[in-house]
Design an enzyme around this catalytic site. Structure first.
Site, mmCIF file in Angstrom:
data_model
loop_
_atom_site.group_PDB
_atom_site.id
_atom_site.type_symbol
_atom_site.label_atom_id
_atom_site.label_comp_id
_atom_site.label_asym_id
_atom_site.label_seq_id
_atom_site.Cartn_x
_atom_site.Cartn_y
_atom_site.Cartn_z
ATOM 1 N N ASN A 40 0.834 -1.203 0.000
ATOM 2 C CA ASN A 40 0.000 0.000 0.000
ATOM 3 C C ASN A 40 0.871 1.257 0.000
ATOM 4 O OD1 ASN A 40 -2.363 -1.493 0.101
ATOM 5 N ND2 ASN A 40 -2.625 -1.268 2.309
ATOM 6 N N ASN A 168 3.361 -1.536 12.545
ATOM 7 C CA ASN A 168 2.286 -2.362 11.972
ATOM 8 C C ASN A 168 2.153 -3.690 12.708
ATOM 9 O OD1 ASN A 168 0.432 -1.795 9.773
ATOM 10 N ND2 ASN A 168 2.221 -1.147 8.601
ATOM 11 N N LYS A 228 0.740 8.440 14.930
ATOM 12 C CA LYS A 228 -0.618 8.571 14.406
ATOM 13 C C LYS A 228 -1.612 8.610 15.559
ATOM 14 C CE LYS A 228 0.830 4.969 12.235
ATOM 15 N NZ LYS A 228 1.023 3.724 11.482
ATOM 16 N N GLY A 233 -5.314 13.671 14.969
ATOM 17 C CA GLY A 233 -4.212 14.156 14.159
ATOM 18 C C GLY A 233 -2.936 13.371 14.344
ATOM 19 N N GLY A 258 -6.020 0.657 5.959
ATOM 20 C CA GLY A 258 -5.164 1.411 5.048
ATOM 21 C C GLY A 258 -4.921 2.846 5.449
ATOM 22 N N ALA A 259 -5.607 3.305 6.509
ATOM 23 C CA ALA A 259 -5.418 4.697 6.936
ATOM 24 C C ALA A 259 -3.986 4.945 7.386
ATOM 25 C CB ALA A 259 -6.394 5.036 8.050
ATOM 26 N N GLY A 260 -3.428 4.024 8.160
ATOM 27 C CA GLY A 260 -2.054 4.173 8.618
ATOM 28 C C GLY A 260 -1.055 4.121 7.478
ATOM 29 N N ASP A 261 -1.358 3.322 6.458
ATOM 30 C CA ASP A 261 -0.474 3.252 5.293
ATOM 31 C C ASP A 261 -0.516 4.572 4.532
ATOM 32 O OD1 ASP A 261 -0.136 0.584 6.044
ATOM 33 O OD2 ASP A 261 -1.778 -0.071 4.754
ATOM 34 N N ASP A 297 -8.200 -0.957 0.532
ATOM 35 C CA ASP A 297 -7.024 -0.629 1.329
ATOM 36 C C ASP A 297 -6.221 0.532 0.758
ATOM 37 O OD1 ASP A 297 -7.929 -2.851 2.576
ATOM 38 O OD2 ASP A 297 -6.047 -3.962 2.505
#
Length: 313
Positions: A40, A168, A228, A233, A258-261, A297
């Site tokens: 990703n 992760n 994160k 924010g 997929g937000a962290g990616d 994702d």
């Protein structure tokens, strides 16, 4: 000259996403896509115009061919993706959620082709890449992938390249929580930039406050930490500066995976462009916000044109 702007590696899985909500056991129709946190980020950086090399392995099967074709369409250089005639391509099933909650995911990756990768799969010329992105997923897959991850991170940093690391955490892939914490922190110490989520940072360091989590990694030799914080924010910290950056407003959360990616794509791309930490965290927040508002994702990851338009607003 470096062969790639960014080298990324890990396992790409085929992903079968339910076309209807409800229990996976009751779903009859699925869409076939690709999945994997490492890829990703690689795809997100490629969409922003970076030349990205992808190091991986797939099985000699239809899912493996599907994955390589999908990654190539995203602009990744897959010339270093091996084909394993003895072990299969990993895959997963993912439920469909329309209420903003995390989807259910079932993995079928044990003994996959990618899990059998090792140091011998790393061509020397790949170490000429300008930047390496690593996560805590690949080293959890097998001892040989753990060794590969350490080799890449050690060699790249020793060669003066920059290295980013996203923990992760995948507890189910490690033999114990204590082993996971020890291994992931030892890998983080090999990076220049560490990008944990708040809960991950708290578990890994035993600290509660962002400032203390960041200090833990800075004391290990890391140059910068960006944490994160989801709807709150992000927090950034180096030896020179620290602070918080507000999140971007999100009208409706569609898919949290997929937000962290996406956040990692924003931070890494900005730092590679010479932006400062506040600007990098702000870009991470923006791309993360796009990711949660899109199904899939990596479908919400922006192009360079979209990024330029946003930054020129």
């Amino acid at each position: 000259m470096a062969e790639f702007d960014v080298l990324s590696f890990g396992e790409t899985m085929a992903m079968f996403v339910a076309e209807q909500t409800g229990e996976l056991a009751d779903v009859e129709r699925f869409n076939k896509r690709i999945a994997g946190a490492d890829n990703n980020v690689a795809i997100g950086l490629s969409r922003l115009g970076f030349d990205v090399g992808w190091l991986s392995r797939v099985g000699d099967d239809s899912l493996g061919r599907f994955i390589v074709a999908a990654l190539q369409r995203e602009g990744l250089d897959c010339s270093h993706v091996g084909v394993d005639p003895q072990h299969p391509t990993g895959f997963q099933f993912k439920s469909l959620q329309n209420d903003g909650t995390d989807p259910s995911v079932e993995y079928f990756r044990r003994g996959s082709a990618a899990s059998h990768m090792g140091i011998a799969d790393v061509p020397e010329r790949l170490l000429d890449a300008r930047h390496l992105h690593a996560t805590g997923i690949a080293p959890a897959l097998s001892p040989s992938m753990n060794a590969l991850t350490r080799h890449l991170m050690t060699q790249m940093r020793a060669g003066g390249r920059s290295v980013s690391f996203d923990p992760n955490l995948r507890p189910s892939l490690w033999p114990s929580q204590a082993h996971m914490i020890e291994q992931v922190n030892s890998l983080a110490a090999l990076a220049d930039w560490v990008l944990p989520g708040l809960a991950e940072g708290q578990l890994l360091t035993g600290q509660e406050r962002c400032e203390d989590i960041a200090r833990f990694y800075l004391d290990l030799g890391v140059h910068a930490v960006v944490i994160k914080l989801g709807a709150d924010g992000a927090f950034y910290c180096s030896h020179e500066q620290q602070g918080y950056v507000a999140a971007r407003p999100v009208h409706k959360v569609v898919d949290t995976v997929g937000a962290g990616d996406g956040f990692a794509v924003g931070v890494i791309s900005a730092l590679l462009e010479g932006r400062d930490l506040p600007k990098a965290a702000a870009r991470g927040n923006w791309i993360g916000s796009l990711a949660v508002q899109s199904p899939g994702d990596m479908e919400g990851l922006p192009t360079r044109a979209a990024l330029t338009a946003d930054e020129n607003r």
